[in-house]
Design an enzyme around this catalytic site. Sequence first.
Site, PDB file in Angstrom:
ATOM      1  N   ARG A 137      52.578  38.664  48.543  1.00 55.14           N
ATOM      2  CA  ARG A 137      52.977  38.691  49.949  1.00 55.14           C
ATOM      3  C   ARG A 137      53.735  37.430  50.351  1.00 55.14           C
ATOM      4  O   ARG A 137      54.604  37.469  51.196  1.00 55.14           O
ATOM      5  CB  ARG A 137      51.747  38.898  50.821  1.00 55.14           C
ATOM      6  CG  ARG A 137      51.149  40.272  50.507  1.00 55.14           C
ATOM      7  CD  ARG A 137      50.178  40.746  51.512  1.00 55.14           C
ATOM      8  NE  ARG A 137      49.348  39.668  52.015  1.00 55.14           N
ATOM      9  CZ  ARG A 137      48.228  39.859  52.705  1.00 55.14           C
ATOM     10  NH1 ARG A 137      47.839  41.081  52.956  1.00 55.14           N
ATOM     11  NH2 ARG A 137      47.512  38.863  53.148  1.00 55.14           N
TER      12      ARG A 137
ATOM     13  N   LYS B  15      37.424  47.087  26.323  1.00 53.11           N
ATOM     14  CA  LYS B  15      36.615  46.202  25.473  1.00 53.11           C
ATOM     15  C   LYS B  15      36.489  46.822  24.087  1.00 53.11           C
ATOM     16  O   LYS B  15      36.184  48.012  23.952  1.00 53.11           O
ATOM     17  CB  LYS B  15      35.214  46.009  26.082  1.00 53.11           C
ATOM     18  CG  LYS B  15      35.224  45.175  27.359  1.00 53.11           C
ATOM     19  CD  LYS B  15      33.806  44.941  27.855  1.00 53.11           C
ATOM     20  CE  LYS B  15      33.791  44.381  29.262  1.00 53.11           C
ATOM     21  NZ  LYS B  15      33.699  42.934  29.368  1.00 53.11           N
TER      22      LYS B  15
ATOM     23  N   GLU C  95      24.283  40.293  34.467  1.00 60.83           N
ATOM     24  CA  GLU C  95      25.178  39.158  34.750  1.00 60.83           C
ATOM     25  C   GLU C  95      24.357  38.013  35.305  1.00 60.83           C
ATOM     26  O   GLU C  95      23.374  38.249  36.015  1.00 60.83           O
ATOM     27  CB  GLU C  95      26.219  39.545  35.791  1.00 60.83           C
ATOM     28  CG  GLU C  95      27.142  40.657  35.358  1.00 60.83           C
ATOM     29  CD  GLU C  95      28.239  40.867  36.387  1.00 60.83           C
ATOM     30  OE1 GLU C  95      29.309  40.277  36.225  1.00 60.83           O
ATOM     31  OE2 GLU C  95      28.015  41.596  37.359  1.00 60.83           O
TER      32      GLU C  95
ATOM     33  N   ASP D 195      29.975  48.986  42.756  1.00 56.83           N
ATOM     34  CA  ASP D 195      30.784  47.977  42.057  1.00 56.83           C
ATOM     35  C   ASP D 195      30.693  48.138  40.542  1.00 56.83           C
ATOM     36  O   ASP D 195      31.669  47.927  39.833  1.00 56.83           O
ATOM     37  CB  ASP D 195      30.306  46.572  42.470  1.00 56.83           C
ATOM     38  CG  ASP D 195      31.117  45.459  41.818  1.00 56.83           C
ATOM     39  OD1 ASP D 195      32.350  45.554  41.833  1.00 56.83           O
ATOM     40  OD2 ASP D 195      30.512  44.511  41.285  1.00 56.83           O
TER      41      ASP D 195
ATOM     42  N   HIS E 140      31.872  51.218  35.434  1.00 54.63           N
ATOM     43  CA  HIS E 140      31.597  50.715  34.081  1.00 54.63           C
ATOM     44  C   HIS E 140      30.378  51.390  33.441  1.00 54.63           C
ATOM     45  O   HIS E 140      30.431  51.830  32.293  1.00 54.63           O
ATOM     46  CB  HIS E 140      31.371  49.199  34.105  1.00 54.63           C
ATOM     47  CG  HIS E 140      32.440  48.427  34.826  1.00 54.63           C
ATOM     48  ND1 HIS E 140      33.764  48.775  34.767  1.00 54.63           N
ATOM     49  CD2 HIS E 140      32.380  47.328  35.618  1.00 54.63           C
ATOM     50  CE1 HIS E 140      34.474  47.900  35.495  1.00 54.63           C
ATOM     51  NE2 HIS E 140      33.648  47.021  36.021  1.00 54.63           N
TER      52      HIS E 140
END
Length: 486
Positions: free
Chosen positions: A46, A179, A213, A232, A237
């Site tokens: 932008r 992956k 995580e 999320d 995933h």
Amino acid sequence: MAVSSATFILFGATGDLAHRMIFPSLYNLMGDNLLPEDFLIVASGRSELDDAAFRKDIDRTLQEFLAEGLYDSARAAKFVGMIIYCAANVGDDDQFAALARRVEGREDKGFAIYLSTPPSLFAPTAQALQRAGLTGPDSRIAMEKPIGHDLPSSREVNEAMAAIFDEERIFRVDHYLGKETVQNLLALRFGNMLFEPLWNSGAIDHVQITVGETVGLEGRVSYYDGVGALKDMVQNHLLQLVAMVAMEPPARIDSTAVRDEKVKVLRSLRLMDEKSVLTHSVKGQYGPGAVNGQIVTGYADELGHASGTETFVALKVHIDNWRWKGVPFYIRTGKRLPSRQSEIMIQFKDVPHSIFATKGKGLEPNRLVIRLQPEENIRLLIMAKQPGLDREGVELREVGLNVSLDTAFAKTRRRIAYERLILDLLEGDPTLFVRADEIEAAWTWVDSIHQGWAASHMKAASYASGNWGPSSAIALIERDGASWHD
Ligand code: BG6
């Protein structure tokens, strides 16, 4: 294979993902001579910047984010020389027209457009590109997750894209599919005779998938709060991992055969409701605690106010088809867990009859543990006899047949997921990208959980950072006589 796109047009080029992943990946592909001749990168954001300022910024980025030993100043100079910068704001068609002028004459060599922007800009950007004449038959478009935030909104995005590009030219990125170890699931299951005959409810007791995580919000407050771990991480995933583990053998590795099998799994997920979420789901939110010896604050403190968003979710998933009848998949993911660890564990059943029952001990069912990260390895836990004279009976012990992929392929550079995905985008192979029907099947299931949570007023239970979620996550699996493989 279709012709490689010689022009890469990146929206969101000043953003974090572009800097951490996309530019380093393109640089690595160039280093291996995998980019087409006369390659041009059109970086768009932008802000108004000139080519020189942006190139300088990317040179710094490469020094910061490339893996050790990969930065080379001459190579970096060649790489940044391929980049031009064009500001483009949705709503300003003149800027898009100016961008189109900078790539004039290159249409036949194909455009690979990459949207690394907020999802609300996907459709408007594609429409602006269409008005600028950049969406012809030799253009492909890739976009990052999330595609919508529920089924209706994901359909809106898919329909808006489908009005401009046909499905084979739309590349929805789920970086887990890039992956190496995730693709290795295909090699393990379908490149070996050993596993597939046992890969069903006849021999498997249950499956566990953990993506843990240690990080917390990491400055992503505005995106994450109100989204949460289910949308999320699970919607994309973890469900892709479930699909890769559970799918039927595709006839070939091609985009139709592989994705047809994955979508069948996603459509077979048993929906949840107000009642079943109470026994089949756990949501948690991290409080203060310690991770890797560091004291950390809780989610609400990082946020600055209380929130109902879950940073951890554990689910007992049923796949209603012949192969998986009665085999639960326990899946969990969360932030601020004790370790960064992603793995799939296949728990086999007991042997049908134990010859050691009266004269021996220690017999346990087999387990196959596929570690995806941080290290990549496969361990098959099998029963062996403890050395000795067996005067008290045969003593059995679990020993591991260990395959360390890191060691076996020590001389091969491990590529970041985006290298593979960007190369496939340039070459027009959508096998490792998510098809519209997969996205919609995944949202259908995730929506059922969200609706169940809302109807039952289920709250996120607090867990101290540095633990494997709230204690109810342990109860979720232990009720069935199993336990998490930590
Ligand atoms: C992203 C999520 O898609 O995946 C993040 O939005 C998460 O919240 C990340 O941290 C995890 O990816 P990886 O490759 O580090 O396991």
